[in-house]
Design a protein around this motif. Structure first.
Motif, short mmCIF file in Angstrom:
data_model
loop_
_atom_site.label_atom_id
_atom_site.label_comp_id
_atom_site.label_asym_id
_atom_site.label_seq_id
_atom_site.Cartn_x
_atom_site.Cartn_y
_atom_site.Cartn_z
N THR A 13 38.94 -51.21 19.51
CA THR A 13 37.95 -51.51 18.47
C THR A 13 36.79 -52.32 19.07
N ILE A 14 37.12 -53.31 19.88
CA ILE A 14 36.09 -54.11 20.54
C ILE A 14 35.22 -53.23 21.43
N LEU A 15 35.85 -52.33 22.17
CA LEU A 15 35.11 -51.43 23.05
C LEU A 15 34.23 -50.47 22.27
N THR A 16 34.72 -50.01 21.13
CA THR A 16 33.96 -49.08 20.30
C THR A 16 32.70 -49.75 19.75
N LEU A 17 32.81 -51.02 19.41
CA LEU A 17 31.68 -51.76 18.84
C LEU A 17 30.63 -52.13 19.88
N THR A 18 31.00 -52.03 21.16
CA THR A 18 30.06 -52.38 22.23
C THR A 18 29.00 -51.28 22.35
N PRO A 19 27.71 -51.63 22.23
CA PRO A 19 26.64 -50.62 22.29
C PRO A 19 26.62 -49.88 23.63
N GLY A 20 26.34 -48.60 23.58
CA GLY A 20 26.23 -47.78 24.78
C GLY A 20 25.44 -46.52 24.50
N THR A 23 26.13 -44.87 21.08
CA THR A 23 25.48 -45.55 19.96
C THR A 23 24.01 -45.16 19.87
N HIS A 156 41.29 -43.80 18.63
CA HIS A 156 39.95 -44.12 19.12
C HIS A 156 38.90 -43.27 18.39
N TRP A 163 33.00 -46.45 12.64
CA TRP A 163 31.89 -47.27 13.12
C TRP A 163 30.57 -46.49 13.06
#
Length: 207
Positions: A13-20, A23, A156, A163
């Motif tokens: 979840t933390i990794l998914t929320l990280t912009p990249g 996103t 995932h 998200w």
């Protein structure tokens, strides 16, 4: 087993929320083409995660970790694709930007949006290497590796879709302003630079 699963869900979840890149791609699709096509793009991105999970479960991901040639080949193809997307946005003519606001489904199909998200994910070998090094940490001893990799990738995918729905929903309130030709021109240029930056980062990454 419960502890491992909860730990995985928290980490992913933390990794998914990280912009990249994902996103940026979804947000750009939402601003330029509307929520439906942005949703198709998001589905393509998350389907790519599921595909990588299945590949890792059956040992294909380990090939990227062990083979310099396989990793380098996919890396350069992925970097070229990101560069292509970035340059296409940077070089888009003002007339084309103005037409985005009235773009019809026939001009930009749902499948094209889905494919762009899928390819952007599948052509990034760092995703495969990440999965092959990350997922095994959360597989219980003696459990089926393919099954657990599939279930974790599916989780995932679900978290990613939720998200992205939040991101798309948020952009909906500003869609009228975001689709103005002048705003679109600026967004396309900025997004193009971001995509080229991700291409350079991928090309310069080490195995």
């Amino acid at each position: 087993m419960t502890t491992l699963w909860l730990s995985f869900l928290f980490a992913i979840t933390i990794l998914t929320l990280t912009p990249g890149f994902d996103t940026a791609l979804v947000l750009r699709s939402a601003a330029a083409q509307g929520s439906r096509r942005a949703a198709a793009t998001a589905l393509g991105v998350t389907t790519g995660c599921l595909a990588w999970g299945v590949a890792v479960g059956f040992g294909l991901g380990a090939l990227l970790l062990a083979s310099e040639v396989a990793y380098a080949t996919l890396k350069w193809v992925g970097a070229a694709y990101l560069l292509y997307l970035g340059l296409r946005l940077l070089l888009k003519k003002p007339e084309a930007v103005a037409e985005v606001a009235v773009e019809t489904p026939a001009q930009q199909g749902m499948f094209a949006c889905f494919s762009r998200g899928l390819l952007g994910n599948m052509l990034n070998p760092k995703v495969g290497v990440f999965y092959v090094t990350f997922l095994p940490q959360f597989i219980p001893a003696g459990a089926s590796v393919p099954l657990w990799c599939f279930l974790m990738a599916l989780a995932h995918m679900a978290i990613g879709l939720v998200w992205n729905a939040v991101l798309i929903g948020g952009s909906h309130y500003f869609s009228a302003h975001l689709r103005r030709p002048a705003v679109q021109k600026v967004m396309d240029r900025l997004t193009g630079v971001v995509f080229i930056g991700f291409a350079a980062r991928l090309a310069l990454s080490r195995h």
